[in-house]
Scaffold this active site. Sequence first.
Site, PDB file in Angstrom:
ATOM      1  N   ASN A   1     -26.317 -14.810  -2.828  1.00 33.03           N
ATOM      2  CA  ASN A   1     -26.074 -13.953  -1.665  1.00 33.03           C
ATOM      3  C   ASN A   1     -24.676 -13.331  -1.801  1.00 33.03           C
ATOM      4  OD1 ASN A   1     -24.986 -13.245   0.924  1.00 33.03           O
ATOM      5  ND2 ASN A   1     -26.695 -14.289   1.897  1.00 33.03           N
TER       6      ASN A   1
ATOM      7  N   ASP B   1     -23.147 -11.189   0.341  1.00 32.40           N
ATOM      8  CA  ASP B   1     -22.604 -10.654   1.602  1.00 32.40           C
ATOM      9  C   ASP B   1     -21.080 -10.695   1.658  1.00 32.40           C
ATOM     10  OD1 ASP B   1     -25.193 -10.437   2.511  1.00 32.40           O
ATOM     11  OD2 ASP B   1     -25.067 -12.115   3.916  1.00 32.40           O
ATOM     12  N   HIS B   2     -20.516 -11.804   1.174  1.00 33.07           N
ATOM     13  CA  HIS B   2     -19.077 -11.978   1.413  1.00 33.07           C
ATOM     14  C   HIS B   2     -18.193 -11.254   0.405  1.00 33.07           C
ATOM     15  CE1 HIS B   2     -19.977 -14.046   4.949  1.00 33.07           C
ATOM     16  NE2 HIS B   2     -20.763 -14.899   4.319  1.00 33.07           N
TER      17      HIS B   2
ATOM     18  N   HIS C   1     -27.722  -9.595   3.474  1.00 31.36           N
ATOM     19  CA  HIS C   1     -28.102  -9.591   4.889  1.00 31.36           C
ATOM     20  C   HIS C   1     -27.487  -8.369   5.557  1.00 31.36           C
ATOM     21  CE1 HIS C   1     -28.072 -12.129   8.899  1.00 31.36           C
ATOM     22  NE2 HIS C   1     -28.713 -10.986   9.022  1.00 31.36           N
TER      23      HIS C   1
ATOM     24  N   ARG D   1     -26.711  -7.020   8.660  1.00 26.44           N
ATOM     25  CA  ARG D   1     -26.641  -7.448  10.060  1.00 26.44           C
ATOM     26  C   ARG D   1     -26.611  -6.240  10.978  1.00 26.44           C
ATOM     27  NH1 ARG D   1     -24.997 -13.160  10.643  1.00 26.44           N
ATOM     28  NH2 ARG D   1     -24.982 -12.653  12.851  1.00 26.44           N
TER      29      ARG D   1
ATOM     30  N   ARG E   1     -21.363  -6.010   9.701  1.00 26.17           N
ATOM     31  CA  ARG E   1     -20.019  -6.586   9.478  1.00 26.17           C
ATOM     32  C   ARG E   1     -19.712  -6.800   7.998  1.00 26.17           C
ATOM     33  NH1 ARG E   1     -20.922 -12.564  11.982  1.00 26.17           N
ATOM     34  NH2 ARG E   1     -21.676 -11.301  13.703  1.00 26.17           N
ATOM     35  N   HIS E   2     -20.740  -6.948   7.159  1.00 30.14           N
ATOM     36  CA  HIS E   2     -20.456  -7.047   5.724  1.00 30.14           C
ATOM     37  C   HIS E   2     -21.285  -6.019   4.943  1.00 30.14           C
ATOM     38  CE1 HIS E   2     -23.659  -9.983   6.263  1.00 30.14           C
ATOM     39  NE2 HIS E   2     -22.856 -10.933   6.667  1.00 30.14           N
TER      40      HIS E   2
ATOM     41  N   GLU F   1     -32.296  -9.995   3.830  1.00 29.36           N
ATOM     42  CA  GLU F   1     -32.249 -10.799   5.059  1.00 29.36           C
ATOM     43  C   GLU F   1     -32.054  -9.875   6.234  1.00 29.36           C
ATOM     44  OE1 GLU F   1     -29.296 -13.819   5.284  1.00 29.36           O
ATOM     45  OE2 GLU F   1     -29.962 -14.695   3.417  1.00 29.36           O
TER      46      GLU F   1
ATOM     47  N   THR G   1     -22.000 -16.935  11.617  1.00 25.57           N
ATOM     48  CA  THR G   1     -23.022 -16.834  10.575  1.00 25.57           C
ATOM     49  C   THR G   1     -24.350 -17.196  11.233  1.00 25.57           C
ATOM     50  OG1 THR G   1     -23.693 -17.612   8.392  1.00 25.57           O
ATOM     51  CG2 THR G   1     -22.602 -19.220   9.795  1.00 25.57           C
ATOM     52  N   THR G   2     -25.451 -17.158  10.458  1.00 25.05           N
ATOM     53  CA  THR G   2     -26.765 -17.448  11.042  1.00 25.05           C
ATOM     54  C   THR G   2     -26.804 -18.914  11.448  1.00 25.05           C
ATOM     55  OG1 THR G   2     -27.590 -15.857   9.453  1.00 25.05           O
ATOM     56  CG2 THR G   2     -29.224 -17.136  10.639  1.00 25.05           C
TER      57      THR G   2
ATOM     58  N   GLU H   1     -38.004 -20.353   4.307  1.00 25.61           N
ATOM     59  CA  GLU H   1     -36.716 -20.800   3.785  1.00 25.61           C
ATOM     60  C   GLU H   1     -36.181 -21.842   4.768  1.00 25.61           C
ATOM     61  OE1 GLU H   1     -34.046 -18.011   2.038  1.00 25.61           O
ATOM     62  OE2 GLU H   1     -32.285 -19.194   2.603  1.00 25.61           O
TER      63      GLU H   1
ATOM     64  N   HIS I   1     -28.339 -22.114   2.998  1.00 21.94           N
ATOM     65  CA  HIS I   1     -27.286 -22.018   4.020  1.00 21.94           C
ATOM     66  C   HIS I   1     -26.309 -23.175   3.888  1.00 21.94           C
ATOM     67  CE1 HIS I   1     -25.025 -20.995   7.571  1.00 21.94           C
ATOM     68  NE2 HIS I   1     -25.645 -19.839   7.536  1.00 21.94           N
ATOM     69  N   GLY I   2     -25.070 -22.808   3.564  1.00 28.72           N
ATOM     70  CA  GLY I   2     -23.989 -23.787   3.537  1.00 28.72           C
ATOM     71  C   GLY I   2     -23.910 -24.626   2.272  1.00 28.72           C
TER      72      GLY I   2
ATOM     73  N   GLY J   1     -24.529 -18.353  -0.988  1.00 29.60           N
ATOM     74  CA  GLY J   1     -23.589 -17.242  -0.964  1.00 29.60           C
ATOM     75  C   GLY J   1     -22.150 -17.652  -0.768  1.00 29.60           C
TER      76      GLY J   1
HETATM   77  N1  PXP Z   1     -30.245 -18.120   3.501  1.00 32.27           N
HETATM   78  C1  PXP Z   1     -30.200 -17.465   4.676  1.00 32.27           C
HETATM   79  C2  PXP Z   1     -31.488 -17.142   5.344  1.00 32.27           C
HETATM   80  C3  PXP Z   1     -28.975 -17.044   5.234  1.00 32.27           C
HETATM   81  O1  PXP Z   1     -28.948 -16.394   6.415  1.00 32.27           O
HETATM   82  C4  PXP Z   1     -27.788 -17.291   4.518  1.00 32.27           C
HETATM   83  C5  PXP Z   1     -26.481 -16.788   5.046  1.00 32.27           C
HETATM   84  O2  PXP Z   1     -26.497 -15.393   5.099  1.00 32.27           O
HETATM   85  C6  PXP Z   1     -27.887 -17.959   3.287  1.00 32.27           C
HETATM   86  C7  PXP Z   1     -29.116 -18.392   2.820  1.00 32.27           C
HETATM   87  C8  PXP Z   1     -26.674 -18.252   2.461  1.00 32.27           C
HETATM   88  O3  PXP Z   1     -25.834 -19.106   3.159  1.00 32.27           O
HETATM   89  P1  PXP Z   1     -24.384 -19.396   2.589  1.00 32.27           P
HETATM   90  O4  PXP Z   1     -23.671 -18.092   2.547  1.00 32.27           O
HETATM   91  O5  PXP Z   1     -23.823 -20.360   3.562  1.00 32.27           O
HETATM   92  O6  PXP Z   1     -24.575 -19.993   1.214  1.00 32.27           O
END
Ligand code: PXP
Length: 248
Positions: free
Chosen positions: A9, A11-12, A45, A47, A51-52, A72, A102-103, A153, A193-194, A215
């Site tokens: 991911n 995004d950042h 993603h 959004r 924002r990103h 996403e 975040t989500t 997911e 996520h995370g 990500g």
């Molecule tokens: N999967 C989904 C559905 C997410 O919304 C995110 C965060 O955008 C991620 C995975 C990746 O999460 P992280 O950036 O914490 O690794």
Amino acid sequence: MDRLRLGVNIDHVATLRNARGGFWPDPVAAARLAEEAGADGITAHLREDRRHIKDADMAALKEQISLPLNFEMGATDEMVAIACRIKPNACCLVPENRAEITTEGGLEVAGQKPRLAAVTDQLKGQGMRVSLFIEAEEKQITAAAEIGADIVELHTGRYCDLPAGPDRIKASLDIARGAELAEAAGMEVHAGHGLGYDTVGPIAAIPQIVELNIGHFLIGAAIFSGLEEAIAEMRRLMEAARQPDRKA
Ligand code: PXP
């Protein structure tokens, strides 16, 4: 066991770019580098508040990246229209709350089946696979299968936030149980996520899970080691967890 896919991911990378405006660093260039470093897919993603990732990033990713693109998005008419224009390989529907950092939680599928079924049908009708980002709860998994999702997911955020110990182990077992249920219901199972180096192992070891989306940790690690090295290390940990006999 099949090789576990890693979706990166980006995004950042866009978060950092947007801190100053302009074009640096470029998320599309990061996606290309991720591909060279062994990523199996790219996730971004878009959004509601942009924002990103921006609309132009999404289009550029689809045009310039050969890896499968996972879009996403919130289940809104605006995002569905954008997805139908860009046509990523997959759309992952996530809950979106403007104020969250975040989500924060999984999608409430059971409580909004008609709306999510309509969005799922529309996206699938245009040839995209549909993934639902949910907590590993039986009620949500059953509802996802009922509305015809291709993929679930499973949200690993709560698991990652727990300190190492019995509560985190219990959370990983809940995810493993959810993965079994989702596969038995005929859906492909992803998780994310995370996740970071310390938390990826127990999730990567769940045999029904075929893809992890990661990500924030990777982009952070890239500051210290470079993106290629961060992805290579994550892949190594994923593979070691998947095939423990190879670790020795
Ligand atoms: N999967 C989904 C559905 C997410 O919304 C995110 C965060 O955008 C991620 C995975 C990746 O999460 P992280 O950036 O914490 O690794």
